[in-house]
Write a protein that holds these residues in place. Structure first.
Motif, PDB file in Angstrom:
ATOM      1  N   ALA A 150      84.839  -6.775  33.777  1.00  0.00           N
ATOM      2  CA  ALA A 150      84.724  -8.056  33.093  1.00  0.00           C
ATOM      3  C   ALA A 150      83.637  -8.039  32.024  1.00  0.00           C
ATOM      4  O   ALA A 150      83.733  -8.732  31.013  1.00  0.00           O
ATOM      5  N   PHE A 151      82.571  -7.254  32.253  1.00  0.00           N
ATOM      6  CA  PHE A 151      81.522  -7.172  31.245  1.00  0.00           C
ATOM      7  C   PHE A 151      80.726  -5.883  31.424  1.00  0.00           C
ATOM      8  O   PHE A 151      80.849  -5.195  32.438  1.00  0.00           O
ATOM      9  N   LEU A 152      79.910  -5.580  30.415  1.00  0.00           N
ATOM     10  CA  LEU A 152      79.091  -4.373  30.405  1.00  0.00           C
ATOM     11  C   LEU A 152      77.624  -4.779  30.359  1.00  0.00           C
ATOM     12  O   LEU A 152      77.192  -5.467  29.432  1.00  0.00           O
ATOM     13  N   HIS A 153      76.864  -4.376  31.358  1.00  0.00           N
ATOM     14  CA  HIS A 153      75.436  -4.674  31.415  1.00  0.00           C
ATOM     15  C   HIS A 153      74.680  -3.637  30.603  1.00  0.00           C
ATOM     16  O   HIS A 153      74.560  -2.489  31.009  1.00  0.00           O
ATOM     17  N   LEU A 154      74.154  -4.048  29.457  1.00  0.00           N
ATOM     18  CA  LEU A 154      73.433  -3.130  28.581  1.00  0.00           C
ATOM     19  C   LEU A 154      71.980  -3.052  29.021  1.00  0.00           C
ATOM     20  O   LEU A 154      71.071  -3.597  28.399  1.00  0.00           O
ATOM     21  N   GLN A 155      71.746  -2.349  30.098  1.00  0.00           N
ATOM     22  CA  GLN A 155      70.433  -2.306  30.714  1.00  0.00           C
ATOM     23  C   GLN A 155      69.483  -1.368  29.965  1.00  0.00           C
ATOM     24  O   GLN A 155      68.339  -1.725  29.686  1.00  0.00           O
ATOM     25  N   ARG A 156      69.928  -0.178  29.625  1.00  0.00           N
ATOM     26  CA  ARG A 156      69.094   0.764  28.891  1.00  0.00           C
ATOM     27  C   ARG A 156      69.152   0.519  27.391  1.00  0.00           C
ATOM     28  O   ARG A 156      68.152   0.588  26.697  1.00  0.00           O
TER      29      ARG A 156
END
Length: 215
Positions: free
Chosen positions: A181-187
């Protein structure tokens, strides 16, 4: 009352952060100011409202994984399966299906009945809750399912009638791709301030319906 740093003590918290940042600059140092998780606290509050039925569903990818390329298609995030896939261990054994076509049609069209794309696999099992996880969250706010590491993928956790349970699922996905559902852009978000829109690292988006993201 449970999250004072987000309510009655918010101004004080911001002042403390500013003072720490100012002192670091004076000392010629860099680094993070005091961090208190907002998502940890409000998740804890919701998890302790026993009149609610809750479900924690796994529907996201994150850029800390071994995948560096994602596709955004009609509002969904897709990626190709890999032989060392971390999102679905079944694909580690099979090496994926040997093909990847991330631009295919949806597995399900939008529907007013909100039909789900996660099919339950096996019975739901009672699961215990502890606080030994998510170390970036203050311990008093942690809500952790007692699940073995080799049993924690393709797994949803939910609470109904005051009991916490877990259940495995199978995603209904487009042929030739994995979908979230979504992409967590953590880095990646740590680098965003150094990037310029329109550069090779952050190219201009020509079509918002379908585009590729390289991390």
């Amino acid at each position: 009352a449970d999250c004072p740093h987000l309510g009655s003590e918010l101004i004080h918290e911001l002042e403390v952060k500013h003072a720490i940042a100012k002192r670091l600059v004076q000392q010629g140092k860099g680094g993070r100011t005091r961090f208190i998780s907002a998502e940890g606290c409000y998740s804890y509050v919701v998890a302790n409202l026993h009149n609610l039925r809750l479900k924690f569903a796994g529907k996201a990818f994150a850029d800390w994984s071994n995948e560096r390329e994602y596709y955004l298609v009609d509002g969904a995030v897709r990626k190709c399966a890999r032989s060392d896939e971390i999102w679905d261990r079944r694909l580690q054994r099979s090496g994926g299906n040997g093909s990847c076509y991330p631009f295919g049609p949806r597995a399900l069209l939008h529907d007013e009945d909100l039909k789900g794309v996660q099919m339950s696999v096996g019975p739901a099992r009672v699961v215990g809750i502890h606080r030994n996880c998510s170390r970036w969250v203050e311990e008093k706010y942690r809500v952790c399912a007692d699940v073995a590491e080799n049993d924690n993928l393709n797994l949803n956790v939910f609470r109904s009638d005051g009991t916490w349970k877990m259940q495995h699922y199978r995603n209904l996905e487009p042929e030739g791709a994995l979908e979230g559902a979504f992409l967590h852009l953590q880095r990646w978000k740590g680098q965003i301030s150094k990037l310029e829109y329109g550069s090779a690292q952050l190219p201009r988006v020509k079509d918002r319906r379908i585009f590729r993201l390289n991390l």
